[in-house]
Write an enzyme that holds these catalytic residues in place. Structure first.
Site, PDB file in Angstrom:
ATOM      1  N   LYS A  11       0.817  -1.212   0.000  1.00  0.00           N
ATOM      2  CA  LYS A  11       0.000   0.000   0.000  1.00  0.00           C
ATOM      3  C   LYS A  11       0.855   1.269   0.000  1.00  0.00           C
ATOM      4  CE  LYS A  11      -3.630  -2.392  -0.364  1.00  0.00           C
ATOM      5  NZ  LYS A  11      -4.170  -3.304   0.593  1.00  0.00           N
TER       6      LYS A  11
HETATM    7  C1  LIG Z   1      -5.317  -4.284   0.842  1.00  0.00           C
HETATM    8  C2  LIG Z   1      -6.788  -4.173   0.800  1.00  0.00           C
HETATM    9  C3  LIG Z   1      -7.599  -4.580   1.876  1.00  0.00           C
HETATM   10  C4  LIG Z   1      -7.070  -5.350   3.060  1.00  0.00           C
HETATM   11  O1  LIG Z   1      -6.066  -4.792   3.764  1.00  0.00           O
HETATM   12  P1  LIG Z   1      -5.043  -5.710   4.604  1.00  0.00           P
HETATM   13  O2  LIG Z   1      -4.285  -4.719   5.409  1.00  0.00           O
HETATM   14  O3  LIG Z   1      -4.199  -6.450   3.624  1.00  0.00           O
HETATM   15  O4  LIG Z   1      -5.848  -6.622   5.461  1.00  0.00           O
HETATM   16  C5  LIG Z   1      -8.954  -4.344   1.808  1.00  0.00           C
HETATM   17  N1  LIG Z   1      -9.510  -3.778   0.736  1.00  0.00           N
HETATM   18  C6  LIG Z   1      -8.785  -3.396  -0.333  1.00  0.00           C
HETATM   19  C7  LIG Z   1      -9.472  -2.751  -1.494  1.00  0.00           C
HETATM   20  C8  LIG Z   1      -7.396  -3.596  -0.348  1.00  0.00           C
HETATM   21  O5  LIG Z   1      -6.683  -3.242  -1.417  1.00  0.00           O
END
Ligand SMILES: *Cc1c(COP(=O)(O)O)cnc(C)c1O
Length: 397
Positions: free
Chosen positions: A196
């Site tokens: 992210k």
């Molecule tokens: C990455 C992501 C998540 C989940 O986040 P995590 O920290 O990996 O649990 C949820 N929704 C979207 C759209 C994502 O890209």
């Protein structure tokens, strides 16, 4: 024209794109401060208060609750919004599985409503037809870092007495009509997982302007305690889902670079959009003018429908990768994900079928992804990408 690299021709590009994550002595210093404080857990409150304050301010939100990851952030947001097992939650099928699993993990039922084909965002015009007496909430997913149409979705949610949750995992720093994402709906959730745009390895955040929902979320993530209560005073059943101080330290370092990185991604995305626009067989996505800041977690573009019907998406990807252009396939539409179908059946007793042709077609045939780190390269690198796309797509003519 040059032979394709996959057939032994010259590669468009051999240079790698910028690595991710980006960090320096700042993260090292902040982590060392936490280590030396001896307060490493999520109750230490060394760096976490500053992180929560800064993150809320960045998104114009009143309250922030830090949490272990983006998946459970959605679960907790749904529960803080009053969603119960058996309730239906409307969401787009074009998203990471966590959007659906966050509901299914406690027996809430995902109901898929198709995306707009030219934005890949939840289509507000199709939401109302999916509302039933069991519907409790809508999850707007800001896929690729672009806010969904929050104005329309909020109006629909208000009209039907539903909660609006923003899955902003990909949209740190994004803005809709000049206002930060996250608290435009009732609650918004973020992820700090490694890929992210703000990264602590793992981590998550919940934002809201509603004090009660913030307290409820905090309690659920802090073993049912209440904010000013005693250590062994548990008012509800909750989990321990706290983020650690070490994560908060890294995130403060990462946040210090966010503005500059966002500007660079926006500039490169604009250039790449212009370059791809002129390439036969390539289509760029539509950007709503109300998206005043796009987080560009992904740069998505499409193979033109006419060409997409004649070629195999995986073949296009292999050929682009051979040219040194790191495009990837992206999601399988969640309405067709076997685990989601099976888990839904477990809770409802029925096999639910959804027609989401825009999402399915995009997944199977049209959409290609470039990751956010690619947009942290330079201007000439964007020209390389366009040259690779032109070479491969025109080879099918
Ligand atoms: C990455 C992501 C998540 C989940 O986040 P995590 O920290 O990996 O649990 C949820 N929704 C979207 C759209 C994502 O890209």
């Amino acid at each position: 024209m040059d032979k394709l690299a996959i057939d032994g021709g010259p590669r468009i590009r051999t240079k790698p794109f910028p690595a991710w994550p980006i960090f320096d002595e700042l993260e090292e210093r902040l982590i060392l401060e936490v280590v030396r404080s001896g307060k490493w857990g999520g109750t230490g409150r060394v760096k976490l208060p500053e992180l929560e304050e800064k993150f809320a301010a960045l998104h114009d939100a009143k309250h922030a609750v830090s949490i272990v990851n983006g998946t459970v952030a959605i679960t907790i947001a749904l529960q803080a919004a009053g969603v119960l097992p058996g309730d239906e939650v409307i969401m787009p099928p074009y998203t990471f599985i966590a959007t659906a699993s966050s509901a299914l993990l406690f027996g809430a039922i995902p109901v898929f409503v198709d995306v707009e084909p030219d934005t890949m965002l939840l289509d507000p015009e199709k939401v109302e037809a999916a509302i039933t007496s069991k519907t409790k909430a809508i999850i707007a997913v800001h896929i690729a870092g672009s806010p969904a149409n929050l104005t329309r979705l909020k109006a629909i949610a208000d009209k039907h007495g539903l909660r609006l949750i923003e899955d902003s995992a990909q949209a740190v720093g994004a803005r809709w009509n000049g206002v930060g994402v996250g608290a435009l709906g009732d609650l918004g959730t973020f992820s700090f997982q490694s890929s992210k745009n703000i990264n602590a390895g793992e981590g998550g955040m919940i934002l809201t302007n509603d004090r009660e929902m913030a307290d409820h979320a905090w309690s659920l993530a802090n073993v049912g305690r209440i904010r000013e209560g005693g250590w062994y005073q548990h008012e509800t059943i909750g989990w321990n889902l706290r983020m650690t101080e070490l994560q908060a330290a890294i995130l403060l370092g990462q946040l210090s670079r966010l503005d500059g990185q966002m500007e660079l991604r926006e500039r490169n995305a604009k250039l790449l959009t212009e370059l791809l626009h002129d390439i036969p067989g390539a289509r760029t996505l539509r950007r709503d003018p109300q998206v005043t800041r796009h987080a560009q977690h992904l740069f998505m573009f499409r193979i033109d429908p006419e060409l997409a019907d004649r070629v195999n998406k995986n073949d296009v990807i292999r050929k682009l990768n051979a040219e040194g252009i790191p495009v990837s396939y992206g999601y399988v539409s969640l309405n067709r994900n076997k685990a989601v179908i099976k888990e839904t059946k477990k809770w409802t007793g029925e096999e639910r079928e959804y027609s989401c042709p825009n999402s399915e077609r995009a997944c199977d045939k049209e959409i290609l992804w470039l990751n956010q780190n690619v947009l942290l390269a330079g201007e000439t690198d964007m020209h390389d990408i366009a040259a690779g796309v032109r070479k491969v797509l025109t080879s099918f003519r």
